[in-house]
Design an enzyme around this catalytic site. Structure first.
Site, PDB file in Angstrom:
ATOM      1  N   TYR A 147       0.833  -1.209   0.000  1.00 20.75           N
ATOM      2  CA  TYR A 147       0.000   0.000   0.000  1.00 20.75           C
ATOM      3  C   TYR A 147       0.867   1.259   0.000  1.00 20.75           C
ATOM      4  O   TYR A 147       0.707   2.136  -0.847  1.00 20.75           O
ATOM      5  CB  TYR A 147      -0.910  -0.015   1.219  1.00 20.75           C
ATOM      6  CG  TYR A 147      -1.899   1.131   1.276  1.00 20.75           C
ATOM      7  CD1 TYR A 147      -2.993   1.171   0.411  1.00 20.75           C
ATOM      8  CD2 TYR A 147      -1.763   2.147   2.212  1.00 20.75           C
ATOM      9  CE1 TYR A 147      -3.913   2.211   0.475  1.00 20.75           C
ATOM     10  CE2 TYR A 147      -2.682   3.189   2.280  1.00 20.75           C
ATOM     11  CZ  TYR A 147      -3.736   3.220   1.413  1.00 20.75           C
ATOM     12  OH  TYR A 147      -4.652   4.250   1.472  1.00 20.75           O
ATOM     13  N   ASP A 148       1.826   1.331   0.951  1.00 19.01           N
ATOM     14  CA  ASP A 148       2.649   2.532   1.095  1.00 19.01           C
ATOM     15  C   ASP A 148       3.441   2.826  -0.172  1.00 19.01           C
ATOM     16  O   ASP A 148       3.396   3.933  -0.722  1.00 19.01           O
ATOM     17  CB  ASP A 148       3.616   2.367   2.272  1.00 19.01           C
ATOM     18  CG  ASP A 148       2.922   2.099   3.587  1.00 19.01           C
ATOM     19  OD1 ASP A 148       1.677   2.037   3.606  1.00 19.01           O
ATOM     20  OD2 ASP A 148       3.615   1.932   4.603  1.00 19.01           O
ATOM     21  N   GLY A 150       3.018   1.360  -3.091  1.00 18.45           N
ATOM     22  CA  GLY A 150       2.099   1.446  -4.223  1.00 18.45           C
ATOM     23  C   GLY A 150       1.583   2.859  -4.422  1.00 18.45           C
ATOM     24  O   GLY A 150       1.518   3.368  -5.548  1.00 18.45           O
ATOM     25  N   VAL A 190     -11.104   3.551  14.528  1.00 16.35           N
ATOM     26  CA  VAL A 190     -12.412   4.127  14.858  1.00 16.35           C
ATOM     27  C   VAL A 190     -13.505   3.073  14.758  1.00 16.35           C
ATOM     28  O   VAL A 190     -14.289   2.879  15.691  1.00 16.35           O
ATOM     29  CB  VAL A 190     -12.720   5.340  13.951  1.00 16.35           C
ATOM     30  CG1 VAL A 190     -14.162   5.799  14.169  1.00 16.35           C
ATOM     31  CG2 VAL A 190     -11.760   6.482  14.231  1.00 16.35           C
TER      32      VAL A 190
END
Length: 347
Positions: A147-148, A150, A190
């Site tokens: 993710y990072d 990418g 959250v």
């Protein structure tokens, strides 16, 4: 942004995408919602299906798409670790192949294109708060790298297409955002804490709970999207969009327990690999270039989000909470005063 346009939103049935589709329709645009439903849900946009200006297309953006559009919001990508780590290769493909395909479409149609990047490009930061000039500290071979890295590669592609082909781009770095329509199992703090508290289950904190996060309510973020996309030529970003109010994870857990009246206890588990210890946006650029800053404080946003999850966990047996006022609230938000102290901006 006001006026009739044909606008495509990839990831349009997701948490952020569905709210963005609503906003664009209210401004009189035709909206093409594109999603492969990996983490999105048709339920998020059911209330839009009767609008003749709204269209859904099931499609994976790792494959080319041939449509005619004026603007593109590229939001397609799972955004929580539990989802993007489930199939890391596909996550990289979505970020990289997806960016190439959407940029190619923008190049052909001469459309303006928006990239939903992330604060994760900063990694576990050595600079606090994080300004856009900071280049980050990311582990390129860790479990979060799909993710990072990418997203970092996608930013590279956006700016290369801008420099080489003249594609008009906008890049937003999104910090933690929350609100109704989050998934109950998305693994973010959250939603995790609210669901656990409402079910009186132990609240799970990873690490000591001293790591900090900044939480932006979804309405504020969508307003930032609209202002960035509508900014004058030359405002490409990247621009941080997030709430500079900083809370420890433990403070968030205690607030959720108190607001829900839960009997939950708090339990601690080992911190995941490469989990950032601090996260707080420097939004000076957003204030200066967009006249934007958040207006919803954490307690107010949590009230709306808790009401949504209460409805969700009831299986729909209660009335669905109103997550929108009768009149569009953030369509006409006052332009924030540039330079307002952070302490006032986050109250």
């Amino acid at each position: 942004m006001h006026g009739h346009k044909r606008i495509m939103v990839t990831g349009g049935t997701g948490f952020l995408g569905s709210f963005l589709c609503e906003r664009l329709l209210r401004e009189g645009n035709d909206v093409l919602c594109v999603d492969n439903y990996y983490t999105g849900s048709r339920d998020n946009v059911l209330h839009l299906l009767d609008d003749p200006r709204f269209e859904i297309l099931r499609h994976d953006i790792t494959f080319p798409l041939y449509v005619e559009v004026d603007e593109i919001f590229n939001l397609a990508c799972p955004a929580s670790p539990v989802h993007y780590q489930h199939d890391p290769v596909q996550t990289v493909k979505t970020n990289v192949h997806g960016a190439i395909n959407m940029l190619g479409l923008a190049k052909r149609t001469k459309a303006k294109i928006f990239q939903a990047s992330t604060s994760e490009v900063y990694g576990d930061p050595a600079v606090h708060p994080q300004p856009e000039e900071y280049r980050g500290s990311v582990n390129p071979i860790g479990p979060r790298a799909c993710y990072d890295e990418g997203k970092r590669c996608a930013e590279t592609l956006f700016f290369d297409y801008h420099r080489q082909y003249g594609v008009e781009i906008r890049v937003a770095r999104i910090f933690n955002t929350y609100g109704p329509r989050m998934q109950t199992n998305d693994g973010r703090v959250v939603s995790n804490f609210i669901v656990q508290a409402l079910q009186n289950e132990p609240i799970t904190i990873f690490g000591a709970g001293t790591q900090t996060r900044s939480f932006c309510y979804v309405d504020d973020l969508i307003e930032g999207f609209i202002r960035l996309m509508g900014a004058p030529d030359g405002v490409t970003g990247p621009i941080n969009l997030g709430n500079p109010g900083e809370f420890t994870v433990r403070e968030l857990a205690e607030m959720v327990v108190e607001m829900t009246g839960s009997r939950s206890s708090i339990v601690f588990k080992p911190l995941p690999i490469d989990d950032p210890t601090q996260r707080k946006p420097d939004i000076s650029r957003a204030k200066q270039e967009l006249g934007w800053q958040p207006t919803v404080n954490l307690r107010e946003g949590l009230e709306k989000t808790i009401a949504y999850f209460e409805w969700k966990l009831s299986g729909g047996s209660r009335n669905m909470p109103t997550v929108r006022p009768a009149q569009p609230a953030y369509t006409h938000l006052p332009v924030p005063v540039v330079g307002l102290p952070v302490s006032e901006a986050t109250r």
